[in-house]
Design a protein around this motif. Structure first.
Motif, mmCIF file in Angstrom:
data_model
loop_
_atom_site.group_PDB
_atom_site.id
_atom_site.type_symbol
_atom_site.label_atom_id
_atom_site.label_comp_id
_atom_site.label_asym_id
_atom_site.label_seq_id
_atom_site.Cartn_x
_atom_site.Cartn_y
_atom_site.Cartn_z
ATOM 1 N N LEU A 23 -11.167 -0.516 -2.534
ATOM 2 C CA LEU A 23 -10.548 0.744 -2.951
ATOM 3 C C LEU A 23 -9.934 1.475 -1.762
ATOM 4 O O LEU A 23 -8.877 2.093 -1.883
ATOM 5 C CB LEU A 23 -11.575 1.628 -3.660
ATOM 6 C CG LEU A 23 -12.055 1.117 -5.015
ATOM 7 C CD1 LEU A 23 -13.139 2.028 -5.582
ATOM 8 C CD2 LEU A 23 -10.899 0.991 -5.992
ATOM 9 N N GLY A 24 -10.582 1.413 -0.617
ATOM 10 C CA GLY A 24 -10.030 2.033 0.581
ATOM 11 C C GLY A 24 -8.737 1.369 1.017
ATOM 12 O O GLY A 24 -7.781 2.045 1.422
ATOM 13 N N VAL A 26 -6.605 -0.215 -0.923
ATOM 14 C CA VAL A 26 -5.576 0.171 -1.889
ATOM 15 C C VAL A 26 -5.101 1.596 -1.621
ATOM 16 O O VAL A 26 -3.905 1.887 -1.675
ATOM 17 C CB VAL A 26 -6.103 0.020 -3.332
ATOM 18 C CG1 VAL A 26 -5.154 0.653 -4.339
ATOM 19 C CG2 VAL A 26 -6.315 -1.445 -3.654
ATOM 20 N N ALA A 27 -6.019 2.488 -1.307
ATOM 21 C CA ALA A 27 -5.641 3.868 -1.009
ATOM 22 C C ALA A 27 -4.763 3.946 0.236
ATOM 23 O O ALA A 27 -3.790 4.703 0.278
ATOM 24 C CB ALA A 27 -6.886 4.732 -0.837
ATOM 25 N N LEU A 28 -5.085 3.149 1.258
ATOM 26 C CA LEU A 28 -4.256 3.142 2.463
ATOM 27 C C LEU A 28 -2.869 2.589 2.181
ATOM 28 O O LEU A 28 -1.870 3.090 2.714
ATOM 29 C CB LEU A 28 -4.926 2.309 3.553
ATOM 30 C CG LEU A 28 -6.079 2.970 4.286
ATOM 31 C CD1 LEU A 28 -6.720 1.971 5.255
ATOM 32 C CD2 LEU A 28 -5.599 4.196 5.036
ATOM 33 N N ARG A 30 -1.255 2.727 -0.640
ATOM 34 C CA ARG A 30 -0.503 3.711 -1.427
ATOM 35 C C ARG A 30 -0.106 4.917 -0.589
ATOM 36 O O ARG A 30 0.859 5.591 -0.907
ATOM 37 C CB ARG A 30 -1.335 4.174 -2.621
ATOM 38 C CG ARG A 30 -1.438 3.124 -3.686
ATOM 39 C CD ARG A 30 -2.095 3.676 -4.922
ATOM 40 N NE ARG A 30 -2.139 2.642 -5.957
ATOM 41 C CZ ARG A 30 -2.829 2.735 -7.052
ATOM 42 N NH1 ARG A 30 -3.550 3.811 -7.288
ATOM 43 N NH2 ARG A 30 -2.827 1.772 -7.941
ATOM 44 N N ALA A 31 -0.821 5.171 0.491
ATOM 45 C CA ALA A 31 -0.542 6.341 1.312
ATOM 46 C C ALA A 31 0.659 6.125 2.229
ATOM 47 O O ALA A 31 1.263 7.083 2.688
ATOM 48 C CB ALA A 31 -1.765 6.696 2.151
ATOM 49 N N THR A 32 1.015 4.868 2.502
ATOM 50 C CA THR A 32 2.154 4.620 3.380
ATOM 51 C C THR A 32 3.442 4.930 2.646
ATOM 52 O O THR A 32 3.596 4.601 1.469
ATOM 53 C CB THR A 32 2.179 3.151 3.860
ATOM 54 O OG1 THR A 32 2.217 2.303 2.717
ATOM 55 C CG2 THR A 32 0.963 2.824 4.697
#
Length: 52
Positions: A23-24, A26-28, A30-32
Motif C-alpha cells: 500500500l505504501g 502504491v501511495a508513493l 500515485r503521489a508522483t
C-alpha cells in the motif's frame, strides 16, 4: 503450543507488513506527478501540394 502461537503471530505480522509495504508503494507511485507527454523533437510538415 507456544511455538505454534509464535509461528502464527510471525505469519500474521509478516502478512501485515507485506500489505503495508504494498500500500505504501502504491501511495508513493500515485503521489508522483504525471509527466507531460510532449515530444522532444518536432518536425514541420510541408504544405500540401508543394514539392520538396
Amino acid at each position: 503450543m507456544p511455538r505454534l502461537l509464535a509461528a502464527t503471530v510471525t505469519v500474521v505480522a509478516a502478512a501485515a507488513l507485506a500489505v503495508g509495504a504494498a500500500l505504501g508503494a502504491v501511495a508513493l507511485l500515485r503521489a508522483t506527478p504525471e509527466q507531460p507527454d510532449t515530444p522532444l523533437i518536432t518536425y514541420e510538415q510541408a504544405a500540401e501540394g508543394s514539392t520538396p
